[in-house]
Design a protein around this motif. Structure first.
Motif, PDB file in Angstrom:
ATOM      1  N   LEU A  20      19.551  -8.222  83.100  1.00  0.00           N
ATOM      2  CA  LEU A  20      20.727  -9.003  83.472  1.00  0.00           C
ATOM      3  C   LEU A  20      20.486 -10.497  83.241  1.00  0.00           C
ATOM      4  CD1 LEU A  20      21.820  -7.173  86.738  1.00  0.00           C
ATOM      5  CD2 LEU A  20      23.282  -7.554  84.747  1.00  0.00           C
ATOM      6  N   LYS A  21      19.314 -10.973  83.601  1.00  0.00           N
ATOM      7  CA  LYS A  21      18.993 -12.389  83.414  1.00  0.00           C
ATOM      8  C   LYS A  21      18.944 -12.744  81.933  1.00  0.00           C
ATOM      9  CE  LYS A  21      16.354 -12.939  87.709  1.00  0.00           C
ATOM     10  NZ  LYS A  21      15.014 -13.250  88.298  1.00  0.00           N
ATOM     11  N   HIS A  22      18.332 -11.880  81.142  1.00  0.00           N
ATOM     12  CA  HIS A  22      18.231 -12.168  79.707  1.00  0.00           C
ATOM     13  C   HIS A  22      19.605 -12.081  79.038  1.00  0.00           C
ATOM     14  CE1 HIS A  22      16.326 -12.765  75.894  1.00  0.00           C
ATOM     15  NE2 HIS A  22      16.768 -11.603  75.421  1.00  0.00           N
ATOM     16  N   ALA A  23      20.398 -11.111  79.452  1.00  0.00           N
ATOM     17  CA  ALA A  23      21.743 -10.968  78.883  1.00  0.00           C
ATOM     18  C   ALA A  23      22.585 -12.209  79.173  1.00  0.00           C
ATOM     19  CB  ALA A  23      22.420  -9.727  79.451  1.00  0.00           C
ATOM     20  N   GLN A  24      22.453 -12.764  80.364  1.00  0.00           N
ATOM     21  CA  GLN A  24      23.191 -13.982  80.693  1.00  0.00           C
ATOM     22  C   GLN A  24      22.736 -15.142  79.814  1.00  0.00           C
ATOM     23  OE1 GLN A  24      25.804 -14.394  83.255  1.00  0.00           O
ATOM     24  NE2 GLN A  24      26.013 -16.042  81.751  1.00  0.00           N
TER      25      GLN A  24
ATOM     26  N   VAL B 296      25.602   6.218  83.590  1.00  0.00           N
ATOM     27  CA  VAL B 296      26.947   6.767  83.422  1.00  0.00           C
ATOM     28  C   VAL B 296      27.884   5.857  84.213  1.00  0.00           C
ATOM     29  CG1 VAL B 296      28.449   8.748  83.862  1.00  0.00           C
ATOM     30  CG2 VAL B 296      26.067   9.118  83.197  1.00  0.00           C
ATOM     31  N   PRO B 297      28.737   5.065  83.546  1.00  0.00           N
ATOM     32  CA  PRO B 297      29.501   4.043  84.263  1.00  0.00           C
ATOM     33  C   PRO B 297      30.455   4.577  85.330  1.00  0.00           C
ATOM     34  CG  PRO B 297      29.445   3.551  81.921  1.00  0.00           C
ATOM     35  CD  PRO B 297      28.883   4.923  82.088  1.00  0.00           C
ATOM     36  N   THR B 298      31.149   5.713  85.058  1.00  0.00           N
ATOM     37  CA  THR B 298      32.146   6.214  86.005  1.00  0.00           C
ATOM     38  C   THR B 298      32.079   7.738  86.106  1.00  0.00           C
ATOM     39  OG1 THR B 298      33.901   6.535  84.370  1.00  0.00           O
ATOM     40  CG2 THR B 298      33.702   4.330  85.342  1.00  0.00           C
ATOM     41  N   ASP B 299      32.679   8.272  87.164  1.00  0.00           N
ATOM     42  CA  ASP B 299      32.757   9.724  87.347  1.00  0.00           C
ATOM     43  C   ASP B 299      33.909  10.360  86.583  1.00  0.00           C
ATOM     44  OD1 ASP B 299      30.574   9.830  88.990  1.00  0.00           O
ATOM     45  OD2 ASP B 299      31.697  10.054  90.856  1.00  0.00           O
ATOM     46  N   ASP B 300      34.948   9.586  86.297  1.00  0.00           N
ATOM     47  CA  ASP B 300      36.168  10.200  85.787  1.00  0.00           C
ATOM     48  C   ASP B 300      36.177  10.404  84.277  1.00  0.00           C
ATOM     49  OD1 ASP B 300      36.226   7.508  85.406  1.00  0.00           O
ATOM     50  OD2 ASP B 300      38.288   7.213  86.082  1.00  0.00           O
ATOM     51  N   LEU B 301      35.683   9.444  83.492  1.00  0.00           N
ATOM     52  CA  LEU B 301      35.776   9.532  82.037  1.00  0.00           C
ATOM     53  C   LEU B 301      34.434   9.642  81.330  1.00  0.00           C
ATOM     54  CD1 LEU B 301      38.529   6.834  81.328  1.00  0.00           C
ATOM     55  CD2 LEU B 301      38.816   9.321  81.406  1.00  0.00           C
ATOM     56  N   ASP B 302      33.337   9.380  82.026  1.00  0.00           N
ATOM     57  CA  ASP B 302      32.041   9.246  81.368  1.00  0.00           C
ATOM     58  C   ASP B 302      31.082  10.397  81.626  1.00  0.00           C
ATOM     59  OD1 ASP B 302      32.670   6.655  80.278  1.00  0.00           O
ATOM     60  OD2 ASP B 302      32.450   5.856  82.308  1.00  0.00           O
ATOM     61  N   ILE B 303      31.562  11.459  82.282  1.00  0.00           N
ATOM     62  CA  ILE B 303      30.721  12.621  82.544  1.00  0.00           C
ATOM     63  C   ILE B 303      31.630  13.836  82.735  1.00  0.00           C
ATOM     64  CG2 ILE B 303      30.626  12.102  85.033  1.00  0.00           C
ATOM     65  CD1 ILE B 303      27.781  13.308  85.028  1.00  0.00           C
ATOM     66  N   TYR B 304      31.164  14.977  82.244  1.00  0.00           N
ATOM     67  CA  TYR B 304      32.003  16.183  82.289  1.00  0.00           C
ATOM     68  C   TYR B 304      32.260  16.654  83.709  1.00  0.00           C
ATOM     69  CZ  TYR B 304      27.792  18.938  83.218  1.00  0.00           C
ATOM     70  OH  TYR B 304      26.652  19.441  83.786  1.00  0.00           O
TER      71      TYR B 304
ATOM     72  N   ARG C  33      28.027  -2.829  86.093  1.00  0.00           N
ATOM     73  CA  ARG C  33      29.250  -3.606  86.349  1.00  0.00           C
ATOM     74  C   ARG C  33      28.962  -5.103  86.333  1.00  0.00           C
ATOM     75  NH1 ARG C  33      30.312   0.701  90.066  1.00  0.00           N
ATOM     76  NH2 ARG C  33      29.428  -0.523  91.782  1.00  0.00           N
ATOM     77  N   LYS C  34      27.820  -5.498  86.879  1.00  0.00           N
ATOM     78  CA  LYS C  34      27.440  -6.914  86.853  1.00  0.00           C
ATOM     79  C   LYS C  34      27.264  -7.396  85.416  1.00  0.00           C
ATOM     80  CE  LYS C  34      25.151  -7.424  91.359  1.00  0.00           C
ATOM     81  NZ  LYS C  34      23.849  -7.707  92.046  1.00  0.00           N
ATOM     82  N   LEU C  35      26.716  -6.549  84.584  1.00  0.00           N
ATOM     83  CA  LEU C  35      26.532  -6.889  83.177  1.00  0.00           C
ATOM     84  C   LEU C  35      27.880  -7.148  82.510  1.00  0.00           C
ATOM     85  CD1 LEU C  35      24.276  -7.143  81.028  1.00  0.00           C
ATOM     86  CD2 LEU C  35      24.617  -4.716  80.530  1.00  0.00           C
ATOM     87  N   LEU C  36      28.830  -6.258  82.707  1.00  0.00           N
ATOM     88  CA  LEU C  36      30.155  -6.451  82.124  1.00  0.00           C
ATOM     89  C   LEU C  36      30.837  -7.687  82.714  1.00  0.00           C
ATOM     90  CD1 LEU C  36      31.573  -2.804  81.972  1.00  0.00           C
ATOM     91  CD2 LEU C  36      30.330  -4.084  80.215  1.00  0.00           C
ATOM     92  N   ALA C  37      30.611  -7.941  83.990  1.00  0.00           N
ATOM     93  CA  ALA C  37      31.233  -9.092  84.644  1.00  0.00           C
ATOM     94  C   ALA C  37      30.738 -10.417  84.082  1.00  0.00           C
ATOM     95  CB  ALA C  37      30.977  -9.034  86.152  1.00  0.00           C
ATOM     96  N   GLN C  38      29.567 -10.414  83.442  1.00  0.00           N
ATOM     97  CA  GLN C  38      29.086 -11.638  82.800  1.00  0.00           C
ATOM     98  C   GLN C  38      30.006 -12.058  81.650  1.00  0.00           C
ATOM     99  OE1 GLN C  38      25.091 -10.738  81.482  1.00  0.00           O
ATOM    100  NE2 GLN C  38      24.178 -11.141  83.495  1.00  0.00           N
ATOM    101  N   GLY C  39      30.693 -11.081  81.060  1.00  0.00           N
ATOM    102  CA  GLY C  39      31.569 -11.374  79.936  1.00  0.00           C
ATOM    103  C   GLY C  39      31.355 -10.487  78.730  1.00  0.00           C
ATOM    104  N   TRP C  40      30.526  -9.444  78.869  1.00  0.00           N
ATOM    105  CA  TRP C  40      30.281  -8.516  77.776  1.00  0.00           C
ATOM    106  C   TRP C  40      31.413  -7.492  77.682  1.00  0.00           C
ATOM    107  CZ3 TRP C  40      26.295  -9.644  74.629  1.00  0.00           C
ATOM    108  CH2 TRP C  40      25.277 -10.470  75.129  1.00  0.00           C
ATOM    109  N   THR C  41      31.710  -7.044  76.464  1.00  0.00           N
ATOM    110  CA  THR C  41      32.753  -6.039  76.225  1.00  0.00           C
ATOM    111  C   THR C  41      32.119  -4.716  75.848  1.00  0.00           C
ATOM    112  OG1 THR C  41      34.417  -7.657  75.533  1.00  0.00           O
ATOM    113  CG2 THR C  41      34.681  -5.405  74.729  1.00  0.00           C
ATOM    114  N   ASP C  42      32.450  -3.675  76.587  1.00  0.00           N
ATOM    115  CA  ASP C  42      32.003  -2.314  76.308  1.00  0.00           C
ATOM    116  C   ASP C  42      32.861  -1.780  75.160  1.00  0.00           C
ATOM    117  OD1 ASP C  42      31.685   0.482  76.298  1.00  0.00           O
ATOM    118  OD2 ASP C  42      31.350   0.568  78.464  1.00  0.00           O
ATOM    119  N   ALA C  43      32.294  -1.754  73.952  1.00  0.00           N
ATOM    120  CA  ALA C  43      33.080  -1.476  72.749  1.00  0.00           C
ATOM    121  C   ALA C  43      33.679  -0.073  72.744  1.00  0.00           C
ATOM    122  CB  ALA C  43      32.213  -1.671  71.503  1.00  0.00           C
ATOM    123  N   LEU C  44      32.876   0.937  73.086  1.00  0.00           N
ATOM    124  CA  LEU C  44      33.369   2.307  73.019  1.00  0.00           C
ATOM    125  C   LEU C  44      34.497   2.542  74.022  1.00  0.00           C
ATOM    126  CD1 LEU C  44      32.866   4.988  71.519  1.00  0.00           C
ATOM    127  CD2 LEU C  44      31.319   5.628  73.380  1.00  0.00           C
TER     128      LEU C  44
END
Length: 286
Positions: free
Chosen positions: A138-142, A160-168, A188-199
């Motif tokens: 997280l520190k390096h990504a920032q 696995v980010p979520t229960d609804d779409l990311d796992i059977y 979630r903290k990683l995405l909150a830094q400003g990264w976009t989850d492409a998939l």
């Protein structure tokens, strides 16, 4: 060698090969068919001198790699060029000798290839290591984000980010480190830094998976998990054109339990020829 349908886009992929020696034919077949411009590999499970650089060069790729006996190991391949190394190993713990992070510039972008610790069994020292590694990441990504450079963080995140779409079906995985609240909170903290989850951005409401384990016919029945992610910096997110999973690789005989996952970016020719100086300065400040 077949031509990729959209050769104008920059394609960056991540692929946990689960053993570079065993899956080398699969890797070479995938490189020839899909022709990613940059490929990040995880779980080489081989020492440095066992890396098949001759075969990979014959396939048209330059490479950097960081191996380890029997487990871990990461590599970055670049089509038609040698990637320029900017970092070997994740900063923040000089005592950490596990081969899990490699960073390089290629085709005008900086790519961080990662194999985040699995963390099982949990609770225990392996899960503690996973969270500590994630905190360092997280520190390096920032730092990378603050540098305002085109960056992709690609790899097996073992989250696995979520229960609804990311796992059977999360019920049988509730005790697994991949689904623990602490692991998900850090993602979630990683995405909150400003990264976009492409998939996920390109498939917002779809059950889409990148990993199917070898048990109970999970692959034939599409009982998968999404744990391989490509995150784009704010400079690259507007260039996102496509992202998907090469499922056909998972269907090969004796395949890895992961399938290659990729992103395509609409990069102009000047952007692809970004100077080494502008990319290298990111590493110098780390």
């Amino acid at each position: 060698m077949a031509k990729r349908k959209d050769a104008s886009a920059l394609r960056i992929a991540t692929f946990n090969v689960n053993g570079i020696k065993t899956r080398l034919p699969h890797l070479l077949q995938w490189l020839a068919r899909e022709q990613p411009d940059i490929a990040c590999l995880q779980e080489l499970k081989a020492l440095d001198d066992a890396f098949p650089i001759a075969e990979i060069r014959d396939a048209g790729y330059g490479a950097l790699w960081m191996g380890q006996r029997s487990w871990n190991g990461v590599a970055i391949l670049a089509r038609g060029m040698d990637p320029i190394e900017s970092r070997r190993g994740l900063p923040g713990d000089k005592a950490d000798t596990q081969s899990r992070y490699l960073e390089a510039a290629a085709h005008g972008v900086l790519v961080g290839c990662l194999y985040l610790p699995n963390g099982n069994p949990q609770p225990g020292p392996k899960f503690d290591y996973k969270l500590a590694w994630f905190d360092r990441f997280l520190k390096h990504a920032q730092h990378l984000l603050d540098a305002k450079q085109p960056v992709v963080l690609a790899g097996d995140y073992n989250v696995v980010p979520t229960d609804d779409l990311d796992i059977y079906d999360p019920k049988s995985w509730k005790k697994d480190a991949l689904l623990q609240p602490e692991s998900r909170e850090r993602y979630r903290k990683l995405l909150a830094q400003g990264w976009t989850d492409a998939l996920r951005t390109m498939h917002p409401g779809e059950n889409i998976y990148t990993f199917w384990d070898y048990f109970r016919n999970h692959w034939p029945n599409n009982r998968g998990l999404r744990i391989d992610h490509l995150l784009l910096s704010e400079e690259l997110a507007p260039k996102l054109r496509a992202s998907d999973v090469d499922r056909w690789v998972r269907d090969l005989p004796s395949a890895s339990d992961h399938a290659p996952t990729w992103v395509e970016l609409a990069m102009s020719t000047p952007a692809k020829k970004a100077t080494k100086k502008s990319i290298k300065k990111v590493a110098k400040k780390a």
